[in-house]
Design a protein around this motif. Sequence first.
Motif, PDB file in Angstrom:
ATOM      1  N   UNK A 101       0.830  -1.202   0.000  1.00  0.00           N
ATOM      2  CA  UNK A 101       0.000   0.000   0.000  1.00  0.00           C
ATOM      3  C   UNK A 101       0.869   1.259   0.000  1.00  0.00           C
ATOM      4  N   UNK A 102       1.907   1.282   0.839  1.00  0.00           N
ATOM      5  CA  UNK A 102       2.795   2.455   0.905  1.00  0.00           C
ATOM      6  C   UNK A 102       3.546   2.650  -0.402  1.00  0.00           C
ATOM      7  N   UNK A 103       4.011   1.561  -0.979  1.00  0.00           N
ATOM      8  CA  UNK A 103       4.771   1.671  -2.234  1.00  0.00           C
ATOM      9  C   UNK A 103       3.891   2.108  -3.402  1.00  0.00           C
ATOM     10  N   UNK A 104       2.672   1.599  -3.457  1.00  0.00           N
ATOM     11  CA  UNK A 104       1.780   1.983  -4.548  1.00  0.00           C
ATOM     12  C   UNK A 104       1.362   3.446  -4.472  1.00  0.00           C
ATOM     13  N   UNK A 105       1.177   3.949  -3.267  1.00  0.00           N
ATOM     14  CA  UNK A 105       0.735   5.338  -3.132  1.00  0.00           C
ATOM     15  C   UNK A 105       1.894   6.329  -3.024  1.00  0.00           C
ATOM     16  N   UNK A 106       3.016   5.905  -2.482  1.00  0.00           N
ATOM     17  CA  UNK A 106       4.139   6.830  -2.264  1.00  0.00           C
ATOM     18  C   UNK A 106       5.489   6.184  -2.529  1.00  0.00           C
ATOM     19  N   UNK A 107       5.567   5.301  -3.485  1.00  0.00           N
ATOM     20  CA  UNK A 107       6.807   4.601  -3.789  1.00  0.00           C
ATOM     21  C   UNK A 107       7.599   5.288  -4.880  1.00  0.00           C
ATOM     22  N   UNK A 108       7.964   6.529  -4.651  1.00  0.00           N
ATOM     23  CA  UNK A 108       8.734   7.260  -5.650  1.00  0.00           C
ATOM     24  C   UNK A 108      10.019   7.757  -5.013  1.00  0.00           C
ATOM     25  N   UNK A 109      10.887   8.324  -5.829  1.00  0.00           N
ATOM     26  CA  UNK A 109      12.203   8.769  -5.379  1.00  0.00           C
ATOM     27  C   UNK A 109      12.188  10.279  -5.153  1.00  0.00           C
ATOM     28  N   UNK A 110      12.132  10.666  -3.899  1.00  0.00           N
ATOM     29  CA  UNK A 110      12.224  12.073  -3.517  1.00  0.00           C
ATOM     30  C   UNK A 110      12.928  12.129  -2.160  1.00  0.00           C
ATOM     31  N   UNK A 111      14.213  11.738  -2.172  1.00  0.00           N
ATOM     32  CA  UNK A 111      14.978  11.558  -0.934  1.00  0.00           C
ATOM     33  C   UNK A 111      15.053  12.831  -0.101  1.00  0.00           C
ATOM     34  N   UNK A 112      15.043  13.983  -0.751  1.00  0.00           N
ATOM     35  CA  UNK A 112      15.124  15.220   0.039  1.00  0.00           C
ATOM     36  C   UNK A 112      13.911  15.418   0.928  1.00  0.00           C
ATOM     37  N   UNK A 113      12.790  14.766   0.584  1.00  0.00           N
ATOM     38  CA  UNK A 113      11.595  14.833   1.419  1.00  0.00           C
ATOM     39  C   UNK A 113      11.342  13.533   2.179  1.00  0.00           C
ATOM     40  N   UNK A 114      12.369  12.699   2.258  1.00  0.00           N
ATOM     41  CA  UNK A 114      12.277  11.493   3.072  1.00  0.00           C
ATOM     42  C   UNK A 114      11.596  10.316   2.426  1.00  0.00           C
ATOM     43  N   UNK A 121      12.046   7.339  -0.502  1.00  0.00           N
ATOM     44  CA  UNK A 121      12.905   6.675  -1.486  1.00  0.00           C
ATOM     45  C   UNK A 121      12.309   5.320  -1.812  1.00  0.00           C
ATOM     46  N   UNK A 122      11.574   5.278  -2.868  1.00  0.00           N
ATOM     47  CA  UNK A 122      10.937   4.088  -3.432  1.00  0.00           C
ATOM     48  C   UNK A 122      10.414   3.153  -2.329  1.00  0.00           C
ATOM     49  N   UNK A 123      10.806   1.912  -2.369  1.00  0.00           N
ATOM     50  CA  UNK A 123      10.310   0.920  -1.406  1.00  0.00           C
ATOM     51  C   UNK A 123      11.128   0.885  -0.120  1.00  0.00           C
ATOM     52  N   UNK A 124      12.398   1.254  -0.200  1.00  0.00           N
ATOM     53  CA  UNK A 124      13.317   1.064   0.922  1.00  0.00           C
ATOM     54  C   UNK A 124      13.005   1.926   2.138  1.00  0.00           C
ATOM     55  N   UNK A 125      12.696   3.162   1.927  1.00  0.00           N
ATOM     56  CA  UNK A 125      12.528   4.073   3.059  1.00  0.00           C
ATOM     57  C   UNK A 125      11.366   3.636   3.950  1.00  0.00           C
ATOM     58  N   UNK A 126      10.337   3.051   3.370  1.00  0.00           N
ATOM     59  CA  UNK A 126       9.187   2.594   4.157  1.00  0.00           C
ATOM     60  C   UNK A 126       9.587   1.533   5.158  1.00  0.00           C
ATOM     61  N   UNK A 127      10.488   0.655   4.766  1.00  0.00           N
ATOM     62  CA  UNK A 127      10.852  -0.442   5.654  1.00  0.00           C
ATOM     63  C   UNK A 127      11.684   0.054   6.837  1.00  0.00           C
ATOM     64  N   UNK A 128      12.247   1.259   6.740  1.00  0.00           N
ATOM     65  CA  UNK A 128      12.974   1.827   7.883  1.00  0.00           C
ATOM     66  C   UNK A 128      12.066   2.047   9.089  1.00  0.00           C
ATOM     67  N   UNK A 129      10.778   2.240   8.861  1.00  0.00           N
ATOM     68  CA  UNK A 129       9.852   2.421   9.984  1.00  0.00           C
ATOM     69  C   UNK A 129       9.005   1.175  10.248  1.00  0.00           C
ATOM     70  N   UNK A 130       9.162   0.151   9.434  1.00  0.00           N
ATOM     71  CA  UNK A 130       8.309  -1.035   9.536  1.00  0.00           C
ATOM     72  C   UNK A 130       8.415  -1.730  10.883  1.00  0.00           C
ATOM     73  N   UNK A 131       9.588  -1.747  11.490  1.00  0.00           N
ATOM     74  CA  UNK A 131       9.726  -2.442  12.775  1.00  0.00           C
ATOM     75  C   UNK A 131       8.907  -1.770  13.880  1.00  0.00           C
TER      76      UNK A 131
END
Length: 171
Positions: A80-93, A95-105
Motif C-alpha cells: 500500500x505504501x509503495x503503490x501510493x508513495x513509492x517514488x524517489x524524492x529523498x530530500x523529502x524522506x 525513497x521508493x520501497x526502501x525508506x518505508x521499511x525503515x519504519x516497519x519495525x
Amino acid sequence: LKNYQKVIFFDPDVMVFNNLEYVFDDLEHYPVIITPHYFFPKSNGMIDDERIMRFGSYNLGFFAVNCSQESKMFLYWWSDRCLSNGFDDAQFGIFTDQKWVSIAQCFFPFLHVSYNPGLNVAFWNLDERTISTDIDGQYFVNNECNLLFFHFSSFDNNNPEKLSKRDFDIG
C-alpha cells in the motif's frame, strides 16, 4: 504467496553464489527477513550514515517472507505504501520501497534483521566484508561464512572491470 510456504525476493542485479538453505531455515522462525545496508557506522564518504538516512536503513534488493499471517500483514502494508508513495524524492524522506521499511519495525516487531555477512554483499559494504575463496573455489565472507549472494547494484555492463557505475571509497 498462496501456493508457497517461503519466498525469497531479489533485485535482478543479484548473483547467488551458494545454497540459500540458511535463509529458508531462518524463515522457520521469522516471518520476514531483511538486511541492513551495512553493519558499522560510516561518515564522510560516498557511502555513509547520512546517505542511508535518505535512502533507508535496509536494502530491499533482498528480503524473504514465509506464508504466515504476520508476513502477509507486512506485505499488504508495504505494498500500500509503495503503490501510493513509492517514488524517489529523498530530500523529502521518500525513497521508493526502501525508506518505508525503515519504519516497519515500529509496526511489525516480528521483522528479523539478519546480520549474516554472507547476505547482500555489495559495493556499499565491502569495507566490512572481505571475500576469499578456498582451494575448491568456494566463496567466503570474512573467513567465517559462505558468500550467499552479491548485489551488483549500479553495475555497468559496458565497464565490467569496475564494480559500480558510481565512484565510492570503501576505505
